[in-house]
Design an enzyme around this catalytic site. Structure first.
Site, PDB file in Angstrom:
ATOM      1  N   HIS A 266      70.963  39.526  26.949  1.00 39.89           N
ATOM      2  CA  HIS A 266      71.353  38.132  26.759  1.00 39.89           C
ATOM      3  C   HIS A 266      72.784  38.060  26.254  1.00 39.89           C
ATOM      4  O   HIS A 266      73.310  39.028  25.695  1.00 39.89           O
ATOM      5  CB  HIS A 266      70.435  37.444  25.750  1.00 39.89           C
ATOM      6  CG  HIS A 266      68.974  37.630  26.024  1.00 39.89           C
ATOM      7  ND1 HIS A 266      68.334  37.035  27.079  1.00 39.89           N
ATOM      8  CD2 HIS A 266      68.026  38.362  25.373  1.00 39.89           C
ATOM      9  CE1 HIS A 266      67.056  37.372  27.069  1.00 39.89           C
ATOM     10  NE2 HIS A 266      66.843  38.194  26.051  1.00 39.89           N
TER      11      HIS A 266
ATOM     12  N   HIS B  39      68.014  43.664  31.559  1.00 37.50           N
ATOM     13  CA  HIS B  39      67.550  42.594  30.665  1.00 37.50           C
ATOM     14  C   HIS B  39      68.396  42.575  29.405  1.00 37.50           C
ATOM     15  O   HIS B  39      68.170  43.344  28.470  1.00 37.50           O
ATOM     16  CB  HIS B  39      66.075  42.796  30.310  1.00 37.50           C
ATOM     17  CG  HIS B  39      65.446  41.599  29.662  1.00 37.50           C
ATOM     18  ND1 HIS B  39      64.579  40.762  30.316  1.00 37.50           N
ATOM     19  CD2 HIS B  39      65.572  41.088  28.405  1.00 37.50           C
ATOM     20  CE1 HIS B  39      64.186  39.806  29.507  1.00 37.50           C
ATOM     21  NE2 HIS B  39      64.782  39.982  28.330  1.00 37.50           N
TER      22      HIS B  39
ATOM     23  N   ARG C 270      63.523  32.598  35.249  1.00 35.75           N
ATOM     24  CA  ARG C 270      62.713  33.083  34.142  1.00 35.75           C
ATOM     25  C   ARG C 270      61.767  32.011  33.623  1.00 35.75           C
ATOM     26  O   ARG C 270      62.145  30.846  33.475  1.00 35.75           O
ATOM     27  CB  ARG C 270      63.586  33.567  32.983  1.00 35.75           C
ATOM     28  CG  ARG C 270      62.753  34.350  31.962  1.00 35.75           C
ATOM     29  CD  ARG C 270      63.544  34.788  30.785  1.00 35.75           C
ATOM     30  NE  ARG C 270      62.829  35.852  30.061  1.00 35.75           N
ATOM     31  CZ  ARG C 270      62.927  36.086  28.766  1.00 35.75           C
ATOM     32  NH1 ARG C 270      63.729  35.353  28.026  1.00 35.75           N
ATOM     33  NH2 ARG C 270      62.259  37.050  28.194  1.00 35.75           N
TER      34      ARG C 270
ATOM     35  N   HIS D 151      59.044  43.498  29.548  1.00 37.96           N
ATOM     36  CA  HIS D 151      58.635  44.251  28.370  1.00 37.96           C
ATOM     37  C   HIS D 151      57.295  44.975  28.535  1.00 37.96           C
ATOM     38  O   HIS D 151      56.340  44.776  27.769  1.00 37.96           O
ATOM     39  CB  HIS D 151      58.598  43.330  27.158  1.00 37.96           C
ATOM     40  CG  HIS D 151      59.823  42.471  27.001  1.00 37.96           C
ATOM     41  ND1 HIS D 151      61.081  42.909  27.372  1.00 37.96           N
ATOM     42  CD2 HIS D 151      59.981  41.196  26.544  1.00 37.96           C
ATOM     43  CE1 HIS D 151      61.963  41.953  27.136  1.00 37.96           C
ATOM     44  NE2 HIS D 151      61.322  40.913  26.649  1.00 37.96           N
TER      45      HIS D 151
ATOM     46  N   ASP E 205      67.246  44.617  26.329  1.00 34.38           N
ATOM     47  CA  ASP E 205      66.897  43.406  25.583  1.00 34.38           C
ATOM     48  C   ASP E 205      67.924  43.119  24.480  1.00 34.38           C
ATOM     49  O   ASP E 205      67.626  42.424  23.502  1.00 34.38           O
ATOM     50  CB  ASP E 205      65.484  43.478  24.986  1.00 34.38           C
ATOM     51  CG  ASP E 205      64.982  42.112  24.522  1.00 34.38           C
ATOM     52  OD1 ASP E 205      65.279  41.108  25.204  1.00 34.38           O
ATOM     53  OD2 ASP E 205      64.330  42.025  23.465  1.00 34.38           O
TER      54      ASP E 205
END
Length: 278
Positions: free
Chosen positions: A20, A18, A109, A163, A231
């Site tokens: 970005h 995970h 997602r 999460h 993240d």
């Protein structure tokens, strides 16, 4: 087995499931207020090297809406060790889903916490993406997750919860959201990302004992359906995040080497369709 990658001696094929990428070459959608500064592939490669990981999953952020060009570009540039999770419109064509699959996408997602998609769209798209071997990736606070129990139990695709499932603390194991997530795990249809390890913790540093208990319970229920993620670049974090310290925290919570290997290597390989290690 462990090879000494990075500072933590992670096993070969370890995966960040995970993160970005934010690239100014691709315009943010006008509909979303989250407009973080650039977070480039070159910077992320530095994170990978520091952690000692070889694989990663680029997750489409809400900032780009259903324009997956940045995510597809990042997956291509990161190479064979990368996969992606996209966001699409409910009426996406079969041809577009096939194009995304060819670009390394392996899930859709639904960032419901930011208004990304709807339960109705999940129901509509689930059987179509299940045929491709994809999953539904959901980010939603645990209290709100409970309202979707019937939808989640009826989805015709695997479900991955971001999460730690966002289960409220400090008594997570007695919360209805935990019981819902545990049921999904026990059914074989649910997965949990061990990411944002301390976001909902009330115990606080250094050990985040409440979050540690939750992670351990998940590992007892479904050790073959847990994955981990950084993240990065932590656009909603209130304080700076040290990815190496976070990963060390997870390894402290999960001391068993075989379980670490499942979470970091084997489970991601199955979920995201990575090739066998050569």
């Amino acid at each position: 087995m462990a090879t000494g990658h990075g500072g933590l001696g992670l096993p070969d094929g370890s995966c960040d499931c995970h993160h970005h990428i934010f690239d100014p070459r691709f315009a943010y959608t006008e509909a979303d207020r989250l407009r973080p500064p650039p977070a480039s592939i070159s910077r992320y490669e530095g994170v990978k090297a520091r952690l000692g990981i070889q694989r990663s999953v680029v997750v489409q952020p809400s900032s780009y809406g259903t324009d997956n060009r940045c995510t597809l570009d990042a997956v291509a540039r990161l190479g064979p060790g990368a996969r992606g999770v996209a966001v699409v419109a409910p009426d996406v064509s079969d041809a577009e889903l096939q194009r995304l699959h060819g670009g390394g996408i392996r899930g859709l997602r639904f960032n419901l916490s930011r208004g990304g998609g709807s339960p109705e769209a999940m129901v509509k798209l689930a059987p179509r993406i299940a045929a491709l071997g994809w999953h539904i990736d959901i980010h939603l606070a645990g209290d709100e997750l409970c309202a979707l129990e019937d939808v989640l139990k009826g989805l015709e695709a695997p479900i991955v919860l971001d999460h730690l499932g966002r289960v409220p603390q400090p008594d997570a194991e007695n919360h209805p959201a935990f019981r819902l997530i545990a049921g999904l795990l026990e059914s074989g249809r649910g997965w949990v990302k061990l990411s944002q390890l301390h976001r909902d913790s009330l115990a606080g540093p250094p050990g985040y004992e409440d979050a540690a208990r939750l992670a351990r319970r998940y590992s007892q229920i479904a050790p073959d359906r847990l994955v981990w993620g950084t993240d990065w670049p932590h656009v909603v974090a209130a304080e700076p995040v040290d990815e190496l310290a976070d990963l060390a925290l997870l390894l402290d919570w999960i001391p068993e080497e075989d379980l670490r290997r499942r979470i970091l290597v084997e489970n991601p390989a199955r979920l995201y369709d990575f090739p066998a290690l050569g």
